[in-house]
Design an enzyme around this catalytic site. Structure first.
Site, short mmCIF file in Angstrom:
data_model
loop_
_atom_site.label_atom_id
_atom_site.label_comp_id
_atom_site.label_asym_id
_atom_site.label_seq_id
_atom_site.Cartn_x
_atom_site.Cartn_y
_atom_site.Cartn_z
N CYS A 154 0.84 -1.21 0.00
CA CYS A 154 0.00 0.00 0.00
C CYS A 154 0.87 1.26 0.00
O CYS A 154 1.74 1.43 0.86
CB CYS A 154 -0.91 -0.03 1.22
N ASP A 186 -0.51 16.70 -0.50
CA ASP A 186 -0.84 15.95 -1.71
C ASP A 186 0.18 16.29 -2.81
O ASP A 186 0.55 17.45 -3.00
CB ASP A 186 -2.26 16.28 -2.18
N HIS A 215 -3.92 0.47 8.51
CA HIS A 215 -4.46 0.33 7.16
C HIS A 215 -5.96 0.03 7.21
O HIS A 215 -6.39 -0.98 7.76
CB HIS A 215 -3.75 -0.78 6.37
N ASN A 274 -12.97 10.24 -1.02
CA ASN A 274 -13.51 9.49 -2.16
C ASN A 274 -13.53 8.02 -1.80
O ASN A 274 -12.55 7.49 -1.26
CB ASN A 274 -12.63 9.71 -3.40
N GLY A 323 -13.77 8.04 -7.75
CA GLY A 323 -12.40 8.28 -8.19
C GLY A 323 -11.34 7.97 -7.16
O GLY A 323 -10.24 8.54 -7.21
N THR A 358 -8.25 6.46 -5.80
CA THR A 358 -7.11 5.85 -6.49
C THR A 358 -6.16 5.15 -5.53
O THR A 358 -5.37 4.31 -5.96
CB THR A 358 -6.31 6.91 -7.27
N HIS A 415 -6.31 3.21 0.72
CA HIS A 415 -6.02 3.39 2.16
C HIS A 415 -6.82 4.62 2.55
O HIS A 415 -6.63 5.69 1.95
CB HIS A 415 -4.50 3.58 2.36
N HIS A 448 -8.37 7.92 3.36
CA HIS A 448 -7.74 9.23 3.46
C HIS A 448 -8.78 10.31 3.29
O HIS A 448 -9.78 10.14 2.59
CB HIS A 448 -6.61 9.41 2.44
N HIS A 487 -9.08 14.33 2.21
CA HIS A 487 -8.44 15.50 1.60
C HIS A 487 -8.88 16.74 2.37
O HIS A 487 -10.09 16.97 2.52
CB HIS A 487 -8.91 15.67 0.15
P1 AMP Z 1 -7.95 9.73 -4.20
O1 AMP Z 1 -7.92 10.00 -5.68
O2 AMP Z 1 -9.11 10.34 -3.48
O3 AMP Z 1 -7.77 8.26 -3.90
O4 AMP Z 1 -6.69 10.51 -3.60
C1 AMP Z 1 -5.39 10.03 -3.69
C2 AMP Z 1 -4.50 11.23 -3.64
O5 AMP Z 1 -3.18 10.79 -3.38
C3 AMP Z 1 -4.44 12.03 -4.95
O6 AMP Z 1 -4.90 13.36 -4.71
C4 AMP Z 1 -2.95 12.00 -5.33
O7 AMP Z 1 -2.50 13.20 -5.87
C5 AMP Z 1 -2.30 11.69 -4.00
N1 AMP Z 1 -1.00 11.02 -4.07
C6 AMP Z 1 -0.66 9.96 -4.84
N2 AMP Z 1 0.62 9.61 -4.62
C7 AMP Z 1 1.11 10.48 -3.68
C8 AMP Z 1 2.37 10.66 -3.05
N3 AMP Z 1 3.43 9.86 -3.29
N4 AMP Z 1 2.50 11.67 -2.16
C9 AMP Z 1 1.45 12.50 -1.89
N5 AMP Z 1 0.24 12.38 -2.45
C10 AMP Z 1 0.06 11.40 -3.35
ZN ZN Z 2 -2.28 1.20 3.72
#
Ligand code: AMP
Ligand code: ZN
Length: 121
Positions: free
Chosen positions: A4, A30, A46, A87, A93, A95, A98, A100, A102
């Site tokens: 992860c 971010d 996690h 999300n 969306g 991605t 884990h 999180h 925003h």
């Molecule tokens: P989500 O699309 O809601 O799953 O948010 C995932 C967020 O993680 C996105 O806004 C990405 O820009 C951010 N993200 C992905 N990789 C990293 C990283 N290595 N460091 C900081 N943020 C990241």
């Molecule tokens: Zn995790």
């Protein structure tokens, strides 16, 4: 969880710009900000996403919101206002699987409903 991205960030295997940490919560900038302030708050444990929240692990969600309020106040963001978004799943969306949240702020934020396609009517 070994595979992860955010577990690796929390563990220091992958670098991040940390802005807040306590025993339960880690927060970092971010990598692709969509607002002047764009910070991700994650549980150190996690959890896959909002759908992975259970009676057994849900206490960490209040820890995350306490951390968000504390951090927002520390940078004066509570005066102007901010948005907290999580999300969950494909349509939203998500991605990184884990949990999180925003934290978005530092500018006037558009109304999110105007971005939605009416796919569930
Ligand atoms: P989500 O699309 O809601 O799953 O948010 C995932 C967020 O993680 C996105 O806004 C990405 O820009 C951010 N993200 C992905 N990789 C990293 C990283 N290595 N460091 C900081 N943020 C990241
Ligand atoms: Zn995790």
């Amino acid at each position: 969880m070994s595979d992860c991205l955010f577990c690796k960030i929390i563990g220091g295997e992958i670098p991040s710009t940390k802005v807040f940490e306590n025993d339960y919560v880690y927060a970092f900038k971010d990598i692709s900000p969509v607002a002047p302030v764009h910070v991700l708050f994650v549980p150190k444990e996690h959890i896959s996403g909002v759908s992975g929240i259970t009676p057994e692990n849900s206490a960490v969600v209040s820890k995350i919101f306490e951390a968000i309020a504390e951090y927002a106040h520390s940078i004066g963001l509570d005066e102007s206002g901010y948005r907290v978004v999580s999300n969950c799943g494909e349509s939203a969306g998500q991605t990184v699987m884990h949990l999180h949240f925003h934290l978005l702020g530092g500018a006037m934020l558009g109304k999110m409903v105007s971005d939605c396609e009416r796919s569930h009517e």
